[in-house]
Structures are given as structure tokens and as C-alpha cells.
Design an enzyme around this catalytic site. Sequence first.
Site, PDB file in Angstrom:
ATOM      1  N   CYS A 136       6.047  -5.346   0.077  1.00  0.00           N
ATOM      2  CA  CYS A 136       6.179  -4.006  -0.505  1.00  0.00           C
ATOM      3  C   CYS A 136       6.151  -2.927   0.596  1.00  0.00           C
ATOM      4  CB  CYS A 136       5.137  -3.798  -1.587  1.00  0.00           C
ATOM      5  SG  CYS A 136       5.600  -2.496  -2.737  1.00  0.00           S
TER       6      CYS A 136
ATOM      7  N   GLY B  50       0.869  -1.168   0.000  1.00  0.00           N
ATOM      8  CA  GLY B  50       0.000   0.000   0.000  1.00  0.00           C
ATOM      9  C   GLY B  50       0.898   1.207   0.000  1.00  0.00           C
TER      10      GLY B  50
ATOM     11  N   ARG C  94      12.893   3.232  -0.822  1.00  0.00           N
ATOM     12  CA  ARG C  94      11.541   3.314  -1.373  1.00  0.00           C
ATOM     13  C   ARG C  94      11.589   3.757  -2.826  1.00  0.00           C
ATOM     14  NH1 ARG C  94       7.736   6.849   2.390  1.00  0.00           N
ATOM     15  NH2 ARG C  94       6.275   6.214   0.790  1.00  0.00           N
TER      16      ARG C  94
ATOM     17  N   ILE D 122       5.241  -3.019  -7.855  1.00  0.00           N
ATOM     18  CA  ILE D 122       4.444  -1.801  -8.061  1.00  0.00           C
ATOM     19  C   ILE D 122       5.040  -0.685  -7.193  1.00  0.00           C
ATOM     20  CG2 ILE D 122       2.135  -0.768  -7.912  1.00  0.00           C
ATOM     21  CD1 ILE D 122       1.021  -3.697  -7.981  1.00  0.00           C
ATOM     22  N   ARG D 123       5.678   0.273  -7.839  1.00  0.00           N
ATOM     23  CA  ARG D 123       6.392   1.327  -7.097  1.00  0.00           C
ATOM     24  C   ARG D 123       7.175   0.713  -5.924  1.00  0.00           C
ATOM     25  NH1 ARG D 123       1.533   3.148  -8.135  1.00  0.00           N
ATOM     26  NH2 ARG D 123       0.790   2.978  -6.013  1.00  0.00           N
TER      27      ARG D 123
ATOM     28  N   GLU E  96       0.862 -11.610  -3.132  1.00  0.00           N
ATOM     29  CA  GLU E  96      -0.588 -11.817  -2.951  1.00  0.00           C
ATOM     30  C   GLU E  96      -1.359 -11.535  -4.239  1.00  0.00           C
ATOM     31  OE1 GLU E  96       1.152  -9.297  -2.101  1.00  0.00           O
ATOM     32  OE2 GLU E  96      -0.009  -7.436  -2.085  1.00  0.00           O
TER      33      GLU E  96
ATOM     34  N   HIS F 278       4.726  -8.155  -4.710  1.00  0.00           N
ATOM     35  CA  HIS F 278       3.393  -8.501  -4.187  1.00  0.00           C
ATOM     36  C   HIS F 278       3.027  -9.955  -4.451  1.00  0.00           C
ATOM     37  CE1 HIS F 278       1.941  -4.425  -3.218  1.00  0.00           C
ATOM     38  NE2 HIS F 278       2.750  -4.047  -4.186  1.00  0.00           N
TER      39      HIS F 278
HETATM   40  N1  GLN Z   1       5.889   3.003  -2.860  1.00  0.00           N
HETATM   41  C1  GLN Z   1       5.129   2.547  -1.725  1.00  0.00           C
HETATM   42  C2  GLN Z   1       5.752   3.038  -0.423  1.00  0.00           C
HETATM   43  O1  GLN Z   1       6.766   3.651  -0.452  1.00  0.00           O
HETATM   44  C3  GLN Z   1       5.015   1.037  -1.711  1.00  0.00           C
HETATM   45  C4  GLN Z   1       4.215   0.573  -2.893  1.00  0.00           C
HETATM   46  C5  GLN Z   1       3.490  -0.705  -2.687  1.00  0.00           C
HETATM   47  O2  GLN Z   1       3.294  -1.191  -1.567  1.00  0.00           O
HETATM   48  N2  GLN Z   1       3.019  -1.256  -3.785  1.00  0.00           N
HETATM   49  O3  GLN Z   1       5.244   2.800   0.620  1.00  0.00           O
END
Ligand code: GLN
Length: 203
Positions: free
Chosen positions: A84, A52, A116, A144-145, A186, A184
Site C-alpha cells: 500500500c 500507512g 494514490r 484501505i485507501r 499483512e 495489505h
Molecule cells: N492512501 C495512503 C497513501 O497515499 C495509503 C493507504 C495505506 O497504506 N493503507 O499513502
Amino acid sequence: MKIGVLGLQGGVYEHVYMLRRAFEEEGVQGEVVVVKKPAQLKGLDGIVIPGGESTTIGILAKKVGLLDPLRDAVKEWLPAFGTCAGAIVLAEKVTDKVVGEKKQPLIGVMSIEVVRNYFGRQRESFELDLDIEGLDAPFRGVFIRAPAMVKAWGGARITGRIRHNGDEVGVVAVQGPHLATAFHPELTGDTRLHRLWLRGIKA
Ligand code: GLN
């Protein structure tokens, strides 16, 4: 077994679903619960911290009075699996690729340094087959990021890596009963990492 999923923000129900499937596949009796209050930590055998937004998860945890009890529990007796943003929350040291050193509420139980948004804008999201220690075949990583683990010390060990712009960085880390992934697991329907973690913490 009773496993909690920290339910403040992020991909909470994806983990609930994966854990229920993993229970079935491993023949584990028990329940999976969504944790939103400190009192719900009692009696857990493990906790998942989902992906998240790590800053939001930390700030919300602080607001509802969960951050300190959760930190104490994870440091003393409660095994954790962070994915993540969850991996960021578990890390002792966190920096941001763009803004550098970050002050954000963390649990800080794993001796890893995490950056991050490591993969930056061009590669905000991507998928890659990963070789991970403890798994017999590659695991599809959905990033994802995502953060990357750039350092591990003490009891922490990097057990999965990828190469990015010529550097090798960690994407899976283990420390005792704790597991962290930059991606991820999940989201792929592959329960092997959830099962690996469950097997490691089963009494
Ligand atoms: N970029 C988010 C963070 O720094 C993590 C992204 C994710 O959980 N998909 O918290």
C-alpha cells in the site's frame, strides 16, 4: 536470513508478525528487525515497507537520514517488499487521484506509475479475492485507501489486477527481487505473499 521492517509509521508490527510466521512455515532461520536508523540497513537480506501514509513515511525517512541510504541500498543490493503506502514509496512515478502530480520523497526503484487513493471515497476500503501470478489459489486483498498501478515499464511486471469502473488496473507488481502490493497482505493472516517474496530472495 535477516529481514527488516521499516518502522517509521504504519502497520509495522503486523509485518513483523507475518514474517516470523513465514520464516517458520518456510523453515527459514533468522530474525526480523524493526529498522529506524540508517545503520540498521547493514546485513539485511530484505526490507518491508509497510502501509500507512506514504507522504509521512517519506518525510520521516528523510528527517532521520534514512531516505538516501535506503534508496541507495534498495537500488543496489537490498530486496524490498512494499504494501500500500510502501508500494507508493517504491514507485518511480506517483500521482494522486484528486490533486494530480505529487512531489513527495520516494525511493523510486520500481518502474511503475501509481495513483494514490485510486478507488476514491465510495470505495475507501473493500475486500476482494485476487488471482495473483505465483499463487495457486485466490488471495483475499484488503484495500484501505489503496493506490492502483496504472503503468509498468522496463523490468517491472504487473502480476495481479482488478477491474474498477470498467478499467483494469494493477494491484501487484514485481521487478527483480522487489514486490509491491496495493493492498495489505499483512492483515489477512495469509502468509503466502510474504513467503513468495522470501523464496525469491533466499540465497
Ligand atoms: N492512501 C495512503 C497513501 O497515499 C495509503 C493507504 C495505506 O497504506 N493503507 O499513502
